[in-house]
Design an enzyme around this catalytic site. Structure first.
Site, PDB file in Angstrom:
ATOM      1  CE1 TYR A  24      -3.795   2.274   0.227  1.00 30.10           C
ATOM      2  CE2 TYR A  24      -2.809   3.113   2.246  1.00 30.10           C
ATOM      3  CZ  TYR A  24      -3.748   3.208   1.243  1.00 30.10           C
ATOM      4  OH  TYR A  24      -4.653   4.253   1.247  1.00 30.10           O
TER       5      TYR A  24
ATOM      6  CE  LYS B 237      -3.797   5.218  -1.923  1.00 30.25           C
ATOM      7  NZ  LYS B 237      -4.797   5.921  -2.756  1.00 30.25           N
TER       8      LYS B 237
HETATM    9  P1  NAP Z   1     -13.703   2.141   0.700  1.00 29.97           P
HETATM   10  O1  NAP Z   1     -14.860   2.643   1.487  1.00 29.97           O
HETATM   11  O2  NAP Z   1     -13.338   0.696   0.784  1.00 29.97           O
HETATM   12  O3  NAP Z   1     -13.899   2.565  -0.819  1.00 29.97           O
HETATM   13  C1  NAP Z   1     -13.042   2.091  -1.838  1.00 29.97           C
HETATM   14  C2  NAP Z   1     -13.703   2.341  -3.178  1.00 29.97           C
HETATM   15  O4  NAP Z   1     -12.795   1.904  -4.204  1.00 29.97           O
HETATM   16  C3  NAP Z   1     -14.991   1.551  -3.336  1.00 29.97           C
HETATM   17  O5  NAP Z   1     -15.959   2.381  -3.941  1.00 29.97           O
HETATM   18  C4  NAP Z   1     -14.602   0.427  -4.293  1.00 29.97           C
HETATM   19  O6  NAP Z   1     -15.706   0.085  -5.127  1.00 29.97           O
HETATM   20  C5  NAP Z   1     -13.535   1.127  -5.128  1.00 29.97           C
HETATM   21  N1  NAP Z   1     -12.700   0.178  -5.855  1.00 29.97           N
HETATM   22  C6  NAP Z   1     -11.851  -0.749  -5.345  1.00 29.97           C
HETATM   23  N2  NAP Z   1     -11.328  -1.480  -6.345  1.00 29.97           N
HETATM   24  C7  NAP Z   1     -11.866  -0.989  -7.503  1.00 29.97           C
HETATM   25  C8  NAP Z   1     -11.731  -1.340  -8.872  1.00 29.97           C
HETATM   26  N3  NAP Z   1     -10.936  -2.340  -9.285  1.00 29.97           N
HETATM   27  N4  NAP Z   1     -12.429  -0.622  -9.790  1.00 29.97           N
HETATM   28  C9  NAP Z   1     -13.237   0.375  -9.404  1.00 29.97           C
HETATM   29  N5  NAP Z   1     -13.415   0.749  -8.125  1.00 29.97           N
HETATM   30  C10 NAP Z   1     -12.728   0.063  -7.186  1.00 29.97           C
HETATM   31  O7  NAP Z   1     -12.362   2.928   1.118  1.00 29.97           O
HETATM   32  P2  NAP Z   1     -12.037   4.498   1.185  1.00 29.97           P
HETATM   33  O8  NAP Z   1     -11.381   4.721   2.481  1.00 29.97           O
HETATM   34  O9  NAP Z   1     -13.204   5.336   0.797  1.00 29.97           O
HETATM   35  O10 NAP Z   1     -10.919   4.583   0.056  1.00 29.97           O
HETATM   36  C11 NAP Z   1     -10.974   5.515  -1.003  1.00 29.97           C
HETATM   37  C12 NAP Z   1      -9.566   6.002  -1.314  1.00 29.97           C
HETATM   38  O11 NAP Z   1      -9.059   6.685  -0.169  1.00 29.97           O
HETATM   39  C13 NAP Z   1      -8.564   4.892  -1.624  1.00 29.97           C
HETATM   40  O12 NAP Z   1      -7.732   5.312  -2.682  1.00 29.97           O
HETATM   41  C14 NAP Z   1      -7.758   4.780  -0.342  1.00 29.97           C
HETATM   42  O13 NAP Z   1      -6.456   4.310  -0.590  1.00 29.97           O
HETATM   43  C15 NAP Z   1      -7.758   6.227   0.092  1.00 29.97           C
HETATM   44  N6  NAP Z   1      -7.445   6.473   1.518  1.00 29.97           N
HETATM   45  C16 NAP Z   1      -8.222   5.928   2.509  1.00 29.97           C
HETATM   46  C17 NAP Z   1      -7.902   6.184   3.836  1.00 29.97           C
HETATM   47  C18 NAP Z   1      -8.695   5.635   4.986  1.00 29.97           C
HETATM   48  O14 NAP Z   1      -8.216   5.691   6.132  1.00 29.97           O
HETATM   49  N7  NAP Z   1      -9.893   5.122   4.765  1.00 29.97           N
HETATM   50  C19 NAP Z   1      -6.785   6.977   4.150  1.00 29.97           C
HETATM   51  C20 NAP Z   1      -6.020   7.498   3.110  1.00 29.97           C
HETATM   52  C21 NAP Z   1      -6.368   7.240   1.801  1.00 29.97           C
HETATM   53  P3  NAP Z   1     -16.111  -1.408  -5.577  1.00 29.97           P
HETATM   54  O15 NAP Z   1     -15.559  -2.364  -4.567  1.00 29.97           O
HETATM   55  O16 NAP Z   1     -17.618  -1.349  -5.618  1.00 29.97           O
HETATM   56  O17 NAP Z   1     -15.506  -1.541  -6.930  1.00 29.97           O
END
Ligand code: NAP
Length: 242
Positions: free
Chosen positions: A142, A146
């Site tokens: 991860y 990033k």
């Molecule tokens: P989440 O609730 O699990 O959402 C992840 C999203 O990515 C879901 O809508 C999922 O949709 C989509 N996704 C995953 N694989 C995909 C694929 N192959 N094609 C299309 N869509 C895909 O997690 P989140 O926290 O909102 O994450 C969103 C972003 O924020 C990510 O880039 C993550 O790295 C980043 N982020 C998160 C955090 C945190 O603490 N949560 C912190 C820093 C950065 P489907 O499964 O329906 O395809």
């Protein structure tokens, strides 16, 4: 400032930060095409299936979204995931492929395809992470993905210089979403423990940052926004109340 008359594509829109961003952009007046694999969870003006790891799916999605929206002003790359919280030597070929294909190749592919449609005044927002700025233990894939997003964002910024297209990376720390459930492969107890004893940020907190960057005057480019929970000083350091 509003996004009246603007159109946007948001990836990863079925959950968490992507879904909150769709809500925020629509509330600000934009018309939004939302993509993810779980289409039943999409709530947008143009909800469409999207697998960012699949070039054909991305091409279909972008051409249909751009056509139905009538052109494109904004791309928010939010699709992403982590798999596992293990030392690197427990990594597998399959996990490496999925994480890098989704977070890196998928984001790059969607950016390339959308750039062909972005109007002058357009804006690309990548959801990076504090993991792309400082390594933490047992997160090598991860973290690598990033860091790559951050490198790509800044390299693209160089290439875009002279074109009227803005580019921002929003780099969050701990946000309570399905992220940990996915990372910990459905282990609800372990996923809940990630957010226990700490007030994590909400997806809406991050969507507000995206909206802030998008609504600056056209001559202002917010290069990066780094946002953490108050109780988190770095990717690996979180102060918990228990
Ligand atoms: P989440 O609730 O699990 O959402 C992840 C999203 O990515 C879901 O809508 C999922 O949709 C989509 N996704 C995953 N694989 C995909 C694929 N192959 N094609 C299309 N869509 C895909 O997690 P989140 O926290 O909102 O994450 C969103 C972003 O924020 C990510 O880039 C993550 O790295 C980043 N982020 C998160 C955090 C945190 O603490 N949560 C912190 C820093 C950065 P489907 O499964 O329906 O395809």
């Amino acid at each position: 400032m509003t996004l009246d008359g603007k159109t946007a594509i948001v990836t990863g829109a079925s959950s968490g930060i992507g879904a909150a961003t769709v809500r925020a952009l629509r509330a600000a007046g934009a018309r939004v095409a939302a993509g993810a694999r779980r289409t039943d969870r999409l709530d947008a003006d143009v909800p469409l299936a999207l697998d960012v790891t699949d070039p054909a799916s991305c091409e279909r999605f972008v051409s249909e979204a751009a056509e139905r929206l009538g052109g494109l002003d904004v791309l928010v790359n939010a699709a992403g995931l982590a798999l596992g919280r293990d030392p690197f030597w427990d990594s597998t070929e399959e996990d490496e492929r999925i994480v890098l294909e989704t977070n890196v190749n998928g984001l790059i592919r969607m950016t390339r395809l959308c750039l062909a449609h972005l109007r002058d005044g357009g804006h690309i927002v990548n959801i990076g992470s504090v993991a792309g700025r400082q390594a933490y233990e047992q997160g090598s894939l991860y973290v690598a993905s990033k860091f790559a997003v951050r490198g790509f964002t800044y390299a693209l910024r160089e290439d875009l210089l002279g074109r009227p297209i803005r580019l921002t990376t929003v780099d969050p720390g701990l946000v309570e979403t399905d992220f940990s459930r996915v990372r910990l492969r459905g282990d609800e107890e372990q996923a809940a423990a990630v957010y226990r004893g700490v007030e994590a940020m909400t997806p809406d907190d991050i969507a507000e940052c995206v909206l802030f960057a998008l609504t600056r005057p056209p001559h202002v480019n917010v290069d990066e926004l780094v946002v953490k929970a108050l109780a988190q000083s770095s990717g690996g350091r979180i102060l918990r109340s228990e």
